[in-house]
Design an enzyme around this catalytic site. Structure first.
Site, PDB file in Angstrom:
ATOM      1  N   ASN A  25       0.928  -1.069  -0.041  1.00 18.29           N
ATOM      2  CA  ASN A  25       0.093   0.048   0.122  1.00 18.29           C
ATOM      3  C   ASN A  25       0.990   1.233  -0.045  1.00 18.29           C
ATOM      4  O   ASN A  25       1.492   1.690   0.989  1.00 18.29           O
ATOM      5  CB  ASN A  25      -0.955   0.008   1.224  1.00 18.29           C
ATOM      6  CG  ASN A  25      -1.986   1.327   1.166  1.00 18.29           C
ATOM      7  OD1 ASN A  25      -1.549   2.133   0.866  1.00 18.29           O
ATOM      8  ND2 ASN A  25      -3.157   1.005   1.529  1.00 18.29           N
TER       9      ASN A  25
ATOM     10  N   GLU B 198      -3.987   1.997  -2.932  1.00 21.19           N
ATOM     11  CA  GLU B 198      -4.045   3.475  -2.485  1.00 21.19           C
ATOM     12  C   GLU B 198      -3.280   4.203  -3.403  1.00 21.19           C
ATOM     13  O   GLU B 198      -2.286   5.011  -2.893  1.00 21.19           O
ATOM     14  CB  GLU B 198      -3.803   3.729  -1.094  1.00 21.19           C
ATOM     15  CG  GLU B 198      -4.773   3.503  -0.385  1.00 21.19           C
ATOM     16  CD  GLU B 198      -4.735   4.313   1.138  1.00 21.19           C
ATOM     17  OE1 GLU B 198      -5.083   5.379   1.146  1.00 21.19           O
ATOM     18  OE2 GLU B 198      -4.132   3.699   2.193  1.00 21.19           O
TER      19      GLU B 198
ATOM     20  N   ASP C 164      -4.204  -4.780   0.891  1.00 15.46           N
ATOM     21  CA  ASP C 164      -4.466  -4.535   2.076  1.00 15.46           C
ATOM     22  C   ASP C 164      -5.868  -4.874   2.272  1.00 15.46           C
ATOM     23  O   ASP C 164      -6.913  -4.284   1.764  1.00 15.46           O
ATOM     24  CB  ASP C 164      -4.369  -2.764   1.989  1.00 15.46           C
ATOM     25  CG  ASP C 164      -4.913  -2.152   3.153  1.00 15.46           C
ATOM     26  OD1 ASP C 164      -5.224  -2.708   4.280  1.00 15.46           O
ATOM     27  OD2 ASP C 164      -4.420  -1.054   3.268  1.00 15.46           O
TER      28      ASP C 164
ATOM     29  N   ASN D 162      -7.299  -4.478   5.311  1.00 16.23           N
ATOM     30  CA  ASN D 162      -8.092  -3.692   6.506  1.00 16.23           C
ATOM     31  C   ASN D 162      -8.552  -4.547   7.453  1.00 16.23           C
ATOM     32  O   ASN D 162      -9.912  -4.226   7.778  1.00 16.23           O
ATOM     33  CB  ASN D 162      -8.968  -2.543   5.879  1.00 16.23           C
ATOM     34  CG  ASN D 162      -8.222  -1.355   5.585  1.00 16.23           C
ATOM     35  OD1 ASN D 162      -7.431  -1.012   6.264  1.00 16.23           O
ATOM     36  ND2 ASN D 162      -8.403  -0.584   4.292  1.00 16.23           N
TER      37      ASN D 162
ATOM     38  N   ASP E 272      -2.079  -6.342   5.810  1.00 12.77           N
ATOM     39  CA  ASP E 272      -1.571  -6.850   4.497  1.00 12.77           C
ATOM     40  C   ASP E 272      -1.604  -8.285   4.415  1.00 12.77           C
ATOM     41  O   ASP E 272      -0.322  -8.620   5.167  1.00 12.77           O
ATOM     42  CB  ASP E 272      -0.606  -5.795   3.998  1.00 12.77           C
ATOM     43  CG  ASP E 272      -0.651  -4.239   4.214  1.00 12.77           C
ATOM     44  OD1 ASP E 272      -1.218  -3.844   3.434  1.00 12.77           O
ATOM     45  OD2 ASP E 272      -0.341  -3.997   5.432  1.00 12.77           O
TER      46      ASP E 272
ATOM     47  N   ASP F 188       2.669   4.452   5.443  1.00 11.29           N
ATOM     48  CA  ASP F 188       2.544   3.857   6.575  1.00 11.29           C
ATOM     49  C   ASP F 188       2.354   2.522   6.549  1.00 11.29           C
ATOM     50  O   ASP F 188       2.328   1.570   7.609  1.00 11.29           O
ATOM     51  CB  ASP F 188       1.162   4.426   7.349  1.00 11.29           C
ATOM     52  CG  ASP F 188      -0.175   4.681   6.474  1.00 11.29           C
ATOM     53  OD1 ASP F 188      -0.099   4.441   5.243  1.00 11.29           O
ATOM     54  OD2 ASP F 188      -0.990   5.455   6.735  1.00 11.29           O
ATOM     55  N   HIS F 189       2.765   1.844   5.230  1.00 10.90           N
ATOM     56  CA  HIS F 189       2.376   0.390   5.088  1.00 10.90           C
ATOM     57  C   HIS F 189       3.915   0.015   4.787  1.00 10.90           C
ATOM     58  O   HIS F 189       4.686   0.802   4.198  1.00 10.90           O
ATOM     59  CB  HIS F 189       1.578  -0.304   4.263  1.00 10.90           C
ATOM     60  CG  HIS F 189       0.317  -0.092   4.723  1.00 10.90           C
ATOM     61  ND1 HIS F 189      -0.618  -1.287   4.654  1.00 10.90           N
ATOM     62  CD2 HIS F 189      -0.667   1.257   4.625  1.00 10.90           C
ATOM     63  CE1 HIS F 189      -1.862  -0.448   4.903  1.00 10.90           C
ATOM     64  NE2 HIS F 189      -1.780   0.817   4.746  1.00 10.90           N
TER      65      HIS F 189
END
Length: 259
Positions: free
Chosen positions: A7, A34, A147, A149, A218, A247-248
């Site tokens: 991501n 993203e 991802d 989530n 993930d 942030d991943h």
């Protein structure tokens, strides 16, 4: 064969990070989420110069998914989930690469919950579960990565008490993920590292990266035909430590297709 998911949290902003990662780690396939860019803003030329052939589906400001294949052209299978063709949110892409079916997904976040965003998350998850059921027993090797989530269990997060109200940990979210696995999918990271504290996401708040206060959201799932080829899985944490990083961190599997 190394297949990874990442991501990027904005393809234009993180392009230098992406290119450094591709050069250093050289995955054979990279699934991106993203993108946060329209189709025409996708940096296809730069990615081709790095040795990868891209397939992508963008969206203004939000979402967006892509599949990159090193040295070969991915053959597109579908650009959305069945039953989701008219949805404007770009969240799923599927392609064939060197005999493997690769599904790249960006499952909705679902926050705040309860509410319409969480309802949409669960509805999208149900469509994904239905599609996955058609692939799990395929004679073709299939990997579904991205991802999700979803924090599957409390061992996949540094401190579940801090996230009790978050959509990623809700019982309905976790139940969907467990029903998906129950079809016969192998969660590569957990299969090889059943008890390890492995994270793929660290948010930008309260120095969570510096304190390794992360979440595992993930995931790379292998169908019955591909699971015997699994020989390694991990996270390229160094990417998260780069300046102005996503942030991943990229998460990957290593496959021995001869098996």
């Amino acid at each position: 064969m190394k297949i990874a998911t990442f991501n990027v949290n904005g393809i234009k902003t993180r392009l230098p990070h992406l290119l450094r990662w591709l050069e250093r780690e050289q995955p054979d396939v990279a699934c991106l989420q993203e993108l946060k860019a329209l189709d025409e803003a996708f940096p296809a030329d730069e990615i081709r110069q790095a040795g990868y052939h891209p397939l992508w589906k963008g969206q203004r400001s939000w979402n967006g998914v892509a599949i990159l294949a090193r040295g070969t052209e991915p053959v597109e299978i579908r650009r959305s989930l069945p039953g989701d063709e008219d949805n404007e949110q770009s969240r799923y892409l599927e392609a064939a690469i060197n005999g493997i079916v690769v599904g790249c997904l960006y499952l909705p976040n679902g926050n705040p919950q309860p509410g319409p965003k969480f309802d949409y998350k669960l509805a999208w998850f149900e469509r994904f579960i239905a599609h996955a059921k058609t692939l799990v027993d395929s004679k073709h090797p299939v990997i579904l990565c991205g991802d999700y989530n979803v924090v599957p269990t409390d061992r996949d997060i540094y401190n579940p008490r801090s996230w009790k109200k978050d959509a990623l940990l809700q019982p309905e979210t976790r139940e969907c993920y467990q029903r998906l696995l129950a079809q016969g999918w192998t969660d590569a990271i957990r299969h090889l590292h059943p008890d390890a504290a492995i994270y793929t996401f660290w948010d930008y708040f309260r120095q969570h990266w510096q304190h390794d206060s992360g979440l595992r959201i993930d995931h790379l799932l292998l169908n019955r035909a591909l699971a015997p080829a699994l020989r390694g899985a991990g996270v390229d944490k160094w990417v998260r430590g780069e300046e102005k990083a996503s942030d991943h961190a990229p998460t990957w599997v290593d496959l021995d297709l001869g098996r």
